[in-house]
Design a protein around this motif. Structure first.
Motif, PDB file in Angstrom:
ATOM      1  N   ILE A  86     -44.241  12.587   8.219  1.00 54.11           N
ATOM      2  CA  ILE A  86     -44.915  13.877   8.407  1.00 54.11           C
ATOM      3  C   ILE A  86     -43.968  15.055   8.234  1.00 54.11           C
ATOM      4  CG2 ILE A  86     -44.747  13.800  10.953  1.00 54.11           C
ATOM      5  CD1 ILE A  86     -47.676  15.298   8.931  1.00 54.11           C
ATOM      6  N   PHE A  89     -43.401  15.665   4.655  1.00 53.82           N
ATOM      7  CA  PHE A  89     -44.601  16.242   4.071  1.00 53.82           C
ATOM      8  C   PHE A  89     -44.740  17.723   4.429  1.00 53.82           C
ATOM      9  CE2 PHE A  89     -48.996  17.555   4.361  1.00 53.82           C
ATOM     10  CZ  PHE A  89     -49.363  17.367   3.041  1.00 53.82           C
ATOM     11  N   ASN A 119     -49.052  25.086   8.704  1.00 57.12           N
ATOM     12  CA  ASN A 119     -49.261  24.254   9.887  1.00 57.12           C
ATOM     13  C   ASN A 119     -48.018  23.429  10.205  1.00 57.12           C
ATOM     14  OD1 ASN A 119     -52.247  24.409  10.820  1.00 57.12           O
ATOM     15  ND2 ASN A 119     -52.362  24.371   8.585  1.00 57.12           N
ATOM     16  N   ASP A 181     -52.337  27.639  17.456  1.00 61.51           N
ATOM     17  CA  ASP A 181     -53.534  27.156  16.756  1.00 61.51           C
ATOM     18  C   ASP A 181     -54.475  26.468  17.749  1.00 61.51           C
ATOM     19  OD1 ASP A 181     -55.187  26.610  14.638  1.00 61.51           O
ATOM     20  OD2 ASP A 181     -53.864  25.153  13.680  1.00 61.51           O
TER      21      ASP A 181
END
Ligand code: C2E
Ligand code: CA
Ligand code: CA
Ligand code: CA
Length: 280
Positions: A86, A89, A119, A181
């Protein structure tokens, strides 16, 4: 083993097996897909409701899969989280964002470039090299840090709050804008807000719904007022209807994002939107 051999159990077993296989298949394709540029940023614009001016956009990942078509992040982000890729990425997506910012600054000047929110996942926050990496990235692309907004989902705030407070403090000191968020989606929102020095709140309409008469509407109005007292800009996201937008505006929410205004779109489409709108 247990003696349960009813078809129901066999069925679930098969279902589990096929989802494990599906995940292994995707996981096996991911590195090549990253290297092959199959992951692309989509952009969902955010607007100041009163003027219709664009204030920025959220970067949302899509996988342009050669066989399966365009896949949304809910299909692959959890796989990346489980297979440990992750951070790789997310770094890749942030770099794509910086690359776009650079192009838009070149083409439109720094005043005409929209800020981009990317994000972060929970795992990113706890990496000791997060801030160093992000600083290096904006330096490499010569992009002002304040144009790169970092969205940290509320659920990431649950564990190790000291570490999180430390990370957020460092990121803000480096000039990044930190957005909370999914504010209101979890149980710890107010606690987190009390302790973690964020710059912007993002409130998902999906969690509340909005009509003036419902309890959801009253809670929404209170959250908007609270954000104003705290002097924190609040972006309502997931705004789908004119009624929702009008209600949000009537209780003092200035910024909105959602299908009512635009779905997340590819870069070319977003650039056309940019051409037609003033950016503030
Ligand atoms: P999120 O950060 O809460 O992003 C908002 C999601 O709501 C997006 O889903 C967006 O397409 C969707 N949305 C926007 N407007 C509306 C609306 O009016 N109605 C409804 N029902 N939905 C709306 P998407 O693109 O499928 O992304 C899902 C989640 O995947 C994101 O939720 C975010 O948590 C995660 N994600 C996306 N890109 C990345 C990434 O590059 N890195 C990481 N770590 N997570 C990502
Ligand atoms: Ca987000
Ligand atoms: Ca969100
Ligand atoms: Ca969400």
């Amino acid at each position: 083993k247990s003696g349960y051999v009813g078809s129901k159990y066999v069925f679930y077993d098969e279902k589990l097996r096929s989802s494990v296989l599906k995940e292994q298949e995707l996981a096996g394709e991911m590195i090549a897909a990253l290297e092959g540029g199959q992951f692309v940023p989509y952009f969902q614009p955010q607007y100041r409701y009163a003027t219709g001016r664009m204030i920025g956009a959220e970067v949302l990942a899509r996988w342009n899969h050669p066989a399966k078509g365009l896949l949304g992040p809910t299909e692959f982000i959890p796989v990346f989280e489980r297979n440990g890729l992750i951070a790789t990425f997310d770094y890749y997506m942030w770099e794509q964002a910086c690359r776009c910012l650079r192009m838009w600054i070149d083409g439109r000047g720094v005043e005409g470039a929209p800020r981009l929110s990317v994000n972060l996942s929970r795992a990113d926050i706890y990496r000791s090299d997060l801030c160093t990496y992000l600083k290096g990235l904006v330096e490499r692309y010569d992009v002002p840090a304040e144009l790169l907004h970092l969205e940290i989902t509320e659920s990431a705030y649950m564990e190790a709050p000291e570490q999180l407070i430390g990370a957020v403090t460092k990121l803000r000191a480096a000039g990044f804008v930190v957005e909370m968020d999914d504010f209101g989606s979890g149980y710890s929102s107010l606690n987190t807000l009390k302790d973690v020095p964020v710059d912007v709140l993002k409130l998902d309409m999906g969690f509340l719904g909005a009509s003036a008469s419902s309890r959801g509407g009253l809670i929404l109005a209170s959250v908007v007022r609270m954000a104003r007292w705290l002097d924190l800009p609040l972006i309502a996201e997931g705004v789908e209807t004119k009624q929702q937008a009008a209600y949000l505006a009537s209780v003092g929410c200035d910024y909105m994002q959602g299908y009512l205004f635009s779905k997340p779109v590819d870069r070319e489409t977003f650039e056309k939107l940019l051409e037609g709108t003033a950016v503030e």
